[in-house]
Design an enzyme around this catalytic site. Structure first.
Site, short mmCIF file in Angstrom:
data_model
loop_
_atom_site.label_atom_id
_atom_site.label_comp_id
_atom_site.label_asym_id
_atom_site.label_seq_id
_atom_site.Cartn_x
_atom_site.Cartn_y
_atom_site.Cartn_z
N THR A 8 5.96 -1.46 3.91
CA THR A 8 6.72 -0.56 4.32
C THR A 8 6.05 0.81 4.07
OG1 THR A 8 7.50 -0.10 1.76
CG2 THR A 8 8.61 -1.60 3.01
N GLY A 9 6.24 1.78 4.84
CA GLY A 9 5.38 2.91 5.00
C GLY A 9 3.88 2.81 5.45
N SER A 11 3.16 3.34 8.31
CA SER A 11 2.73 4.33 9.66
C SER A 11 1.66 5.24 9.38
CB SER A 11 3.93 5.17 10.19
OG SER A 11 4.62 5.90 9.02
N SER A 140 2.24 5.26 -9.51
CA SER A 140 1.26 6.22 -9.40
C SER A 140 0.83 6.24 -10.98
CB SER A 140 1.94 7.31 -9.07
OG SER A 140 1.40 8.60 -9.48
N TYR A 162 9.69 13.04 -8.80
CA TYR A 162 8.71 12.02 -8.18
C TYR A 162 8.17 10.94 -9.80
CZ TYR A 162 4.49 10.20 -6.24
OH TYR A 162 3.31 9.37 -5.93
#
Ligand SMILES: NC(=O)c1ccc[n+]([C@@H]2O[C@H](COP(=O)([O-])OP(=O)(O)OC[C@H]3O[C@@H](n4cnc5c(N)ncnc54)[C@H](OP(=O)(O)O)[C@@H]3O)[C@@H](O)[C@H]2O)c1
Length: 303
Positions: A8-9, A11, A140, A162
């Protein structure tokens, strides 16, 4: 059977670099790029095929901040019969959160809950005892316990959505291991380090980062997590791809690191997670899943 990897992600940034690196590792790997923009997905596919003309690359439209899109994408992926590795590489980094059309906090839904629903919908494909599969959450080092609260796990009242969402993915990973290892699904979290991508360019303009680059190269002598390029940042995911999922430690976070001379390696560090908290959070996610799927008139898990 050649491994099927869903990214996913894919791109841009780390997701796109991961796809390139996986094909370099194993030209036979079958990639499925899950992206919200089909135009960008097609551009990424074209780049991959230019380097590996025989590669098998398929696309699926997926906007993880929309449960309708997640359910549609899951249905499409189900038809493809197998997924051996799922790597998340989406990230919404913002201190100004908002509410999505699903009525959820946007950062929570994009970075965690949309994926959680996708994984639950893909359970029949991911849970396979004969060929265990691996789920990789791109977390992260910003995943901070202090930013997360079980009573406000969507972080509607706080100022660090986040960090909270990344800590939530660490918790979800630990709980998923508890519930699904016996069924052949293994979950890991990685940290890509500091990488120059659209995400970091959202914090400071790219020219600013370029000005800072000489300083960051110097800092790299002291801080191995300044991986700086998406290629380096994808090191931990690529390393995990080569491991037996059963051999991984459920309580570790795998960090991409780069030496001052530019050599990539992976370091594992224990996540700051209590299993009891992970389980309570997991139960809350299940409750929320039940609620949102009932609203959408969708089944809990397709068989
Ligand atoms: N860069 C860093 O220093 C760093 C550090 C720690 C962790 N991370 C994590 O690494 C992951 C990848 O980030 P990146 O740095 O590679 O950033 P990036 O280049 O901005 O990539 C983010 C990707 O997520 C996609 N995306 C965003 N919202 C989406 C949505 N609602 N539905 C579907 N796709 C969506 C973007 O698609 P579009 O192309 O359509 O926008 C893009 O492909 C994130 O989870 C991030 O939190 C990054």
């Amino acid at each position: 059977m050649q491994p099927v990897v869903l990214v996913t992600g894919a791109s841009s940034g780390i997701g796109s670099a991961l796809c390139k690196r996986l094909l370099r590792e194993d030209a036979g790997v079958r990639l499925c790029l899950a992206c919200r923009s089909m135009q960008k997905a097609a551009a990424t596919k074209a780049v991959l095929l230019a380097a590996h003309p025989a590669a098998q690359v398929t696309l699926v439209r997926l906007d993880v901040s929309s449960l309708e899109s997640v359910l549609r994408a899951a249905g499409e992926i189900q038809c493809r019969k197998a997924v051996h590795m799922l790597s998340t590489a989406e990230g919404l980094i913002t201190q100004e959160d908002c509410i999505t059309a699903d009525g959820l906090q946007s950062v929570f839904e994009t970075n965690l809950f949309g994926h959680f629903i996708l994984i639950r919908q893909l359970e029949p494909l991911l849970c396979c005892l004969e060929k265990p599969s691996l789920l990789i959450w791109t977390s992260s080092s910003n995943a901070r316990k202090s930013a997360f609260s079980l009573t406000d796990y969507q972080h509607s009242k706080g100022k660090e959505p986040y960090s909270s969402s990344k800590y939530a993915s660490d918790l979800a990973s630990v709980a998923l291991n508890k519930h699904f290892n016996k069924q052949g699904l293994y979950s890991s979290v990685v940290c890509p380090g500091l990488v120059m991508t659209n995400l970091t360019y959202g914090i400071l303009p790219s020219f600013f980062w370029k000005l800072l680059m000489p300083i960051m190269w110097i800092i790299r002598f002291f801080t191995k997590t300044y991986t700086l390029t998406p290629y380096n940042g994808a090191e931990a995911q690529v390393w995990l791809f080569k491991q037996k999922p059963e051999s991984l430690d459920a309580l570790m976070k795998y960090h991409s690191c780069t030496s001052p001379m530019g050599k990539n390696y992976v370091e594992s560090r224990k996540v700051d997670v209590e299993e009891e908290t992970a389980e309570i959070f997991y139960q809350k996610l299940l409750e929320l899943e039940k609620y949102v799927l009932a609203r959408l008139n969708a089944p809990l898990s397709p068989k």
